[in-house]
Design an enzyme around this catalytic site. Structure first.
Site, PDB file in Angstrom:
ATOM      1  N   THR A  22       0.815  -1.220   0.000  1.00 48.34           N
ATOM      2  CA  THR A  22       0.000   0.000   0.000  1.00 48.34           C
ATOM      3  C   THR A  22       0.842   1.261   0.000  1.00 48.34           C
ATOM      4  O   THR A  22       0.492   2.261  -0.616  1.00 48.34           O
ATOM      5  CB  THR A  22      -0.923  -0.003   1.243  1.00 48.34           C
ATOM      6  OG1 THR A  22      -1.805  -1.095   1.112  1.00 48.34           O
ATOM      7  CG2 THR A  22      -1.737   1.268   1.358  1.00 48.34           C
ATOM      8  N   THR A  39       2.627 -10.287  14.364  1.00 50.27           N
ATOM      9  CA  THR A  39       1.422 -10.682  13.645  1.00 50.27           C
ATOM     10  C   THR A  39       0.651  -9.428  13.250  1.00 50.27           C
ATOM     11  O   THR A  39       0.589  -8.480  14.027  1.00 50.27           O
ATOM     12  CB  THR A  39       0.514 -11.527  14.584  1.00 50.27           C
ATOM     13  OG1 THR A  39       1.239 -12.702  14.950  1.00 50.27           O
ATOM     14  CG2 THR A  39      -0.785 -11.945  13.949  1.00 50.27           C
TER      15      THR A  39
END
Ligand code: ASP
Length: 347
Positions: free
Chosen positions: A17, A170
Site C-alpha cells: 500500500t 502478527t
C-alpha cells in the site's frame, strides 16, 4: 562490526500500500514505481546518510508474495551486506510478518538491522502513515550503540512507533495505523521524541560467526485449525495428502485437543509416516503446555511437538526453512525445539 563514516542504508522496495495509487476507473489501489514513491518523501534528502535503493521489477501487493521473494531478498541483502550499515524493506502489510519470519531464519547470524515497514495508507495521501514509518525505519537501520555497533542487529518490523522482532509479529488490524503486535515478546524500541531502544531485549549477535545465507524451503505444509465438530474424515484426508511433510495444528488454550482415541490415532499414524505435527494455540498470548491437562498430554504421547509461544507465521516459515534444509523428520523436530533467531521463549 563497527559502523564508521557516513551511515548508509539500502532501501528495498517490494510493493504494498505504501507505494500504491488509486486507479481512477476501478477505484482499486495499484502499485506505482519507486521513483514516484520517493518523490512523495522529499524529507529523505535531509538525512545526511547514503541512501541507495533497490526496486523489484514489478512492485507487488504482498498477498502475491511467494517464498521465491524471500530468497530474492536474502540474495539482495547478502550481496550488499558489507556495503551498508542497515537495510529497510518496504513491503505490503498483509504478509509482512511471514516475510520477516522467513528471512530471520534464512539470514543466519545476521549482525546488521533489517527493518521491514509499510503503511496502511498510500504515501501520496495526506494522512499517510507511510512517511513516519519509512523515515524512522531508516533512522533505526543506521543507528549505532555507543561502541559503534548496530543498535538493532536483527530482522524487525517497524510500524506506528513500535519496533518489533520480526518473527514474533502478527498483523492484527486491517484498518488501524497500529496494525502489528508481538504478543509474546516485548517491543524492541519505541519512537517518541527520541527512539528508545530496549537493549536487553534486542538480540546480541555472536561476533565469531559470519552471515550464513540460506535459500532453501519446502512448502509441503498445512495449518489445521481445530474446532468443536471438526470431522475426522476430513482430518484423515488432509493427513493423507500426497507429499505432506508437516502440519501446524491450532489447538485450544494451553495446547489442548479432543481426547477421542480415533482422533489421537490419526495424529499418531501420521507421525509414524514421518509427518511432523506442531502444536500451537489458537490463543494469541501464552505458551503451549502439553503437560498441563490430560487433553494436551495425549498429544504429547502421540508425538506432537510443541510450538511454545511462537506465532503461526513463524512456525510455518521455520518449518518450510527446515524442511528445505533437512530430510529427516527427527532432525527437523529437534531443530523445532531450539530457538534459531529468538522466535520463541524456551521454558
Ligand atoms: N494489500 C496490501 C499489501 O499487503 C496491504 C498493505 O500494504 O497494507 O500489499
Amino acid at each position: 562490526m563497527k559502523n564508521e563514516g557516513t551511515p548508509s542504508v539500502l532501501l528495498i522496495y517490494t510493493g504494498g500500500t505504501i507505494g500504491m495509487i488509486q486507479n481512477r476507473e476501478t477505484g482499486a489501489l495499484e502499485s506505482f514505481k519507486f521513483d514516484k514513491l520517493i518523490e512523495n518523501v522529499p524529507e529523505l534528502k535531509r538525512f545526511n546518510y547514503k541512501i541507495d535503493s533497490y526496486q523489484f521489477a514489478t512492485p507487488i501487493d504482498s498477498s502475491d508474495v511467494e517464498p521465491e521473494m524471500w530468497t530474492k531478498l536474502v540474495h539482495i541483502i547478502t550481496e550488499n551486506y558489507n556495503k551498508y550499515n542497515g537495510f529497510v524493506i518496504l513491503h505490503g502489510t498483509d504478509t509482512m510478518a511471514y516475510t520477516a519470519s522467513a528471512i530471520s531464519f534464512m539470514l543466519e547470524n545476521i549482525s546488521k538491522p533489517v527493518i521491514l515497514t509499510g503503511s496502511q495508507l498510500p504515501i501520496g495521501m495526506l494522512r499517510t502513515d507511510g512517511k513516519e514509518n519509512l523515515i524512522t525505519s531508516i533512522e533505526i537501520a543506521a543507528a549505532c550503540r555507543e561502541d559503534g555497533t548496530p543498535a538493532v542487529p536483527e530482522v524487525c518490523i517497524f510500524f506506528e512507533n513500535n519496533l518489533l522482532r520480526g518473527n514474533r509479529t502478527t498483523k492484527i488490524n486491517a484498518e488501524n495505523f497500529n496494525a502489528f503486535r508481538s504478543y509474546n515478546y516485548p517491543t524492541l524500541a519505541t519512537a517518541g521524541i527520541n527512539i528508545k531502544y530496549e537493549y536487553d531485549k534486542i538480540a546480541t549477535p555472536d561476533k565469531e560467526k559470519t552471515l550464513t545465507p540460506h535459500y532453501c524451503y519446502d512448502t509441503n505444509i498445512i495449518v489445521l485449525t481445530l474446532f468443536p465438530g471438526i470431522q475426522e474424515n476430513i482430518i484423515e484426508n488432509i493427513l493423507h495428502t500426497p507429499g505432506l511433510r508437516a502440519v501446524v495444528l491450532k489447538t485450544y488454550g494451553a495446547g489442548n485437543a479432543p481426547q477421542k482415541p480415533t482422533f489421537i490415532k490419526l495424529l499418531k499414524d501420521a507421525i509414524a509416516r514421518g509427518i511432523i505435527i506442531v502444536n500451537v494455540s489458537q490463543c494469541l498470548t501464552g505458551m503451549v503446555r502439553m503437560r498441563l491437562y490430560e487433553t494436551g498430554l495425549r498429544l504429547l504421547d502421540a508425538g506432537v511437538i510443541s510450538g511454545y509461544d511462537s506465532t503461526i507465521e513463524c512456525l510455518l516459515t521455520k518449518l518450510m526453512f527446515l524442511m528445505g534444509k533437512y530430510q529427516s523428520p527427527e532432525e527437523i523436530a529437534e531443530k523445532m525445539k531450539t530457538p534459531l533467531a529468538g522466535e520463541f521463549t524456551k521454558e
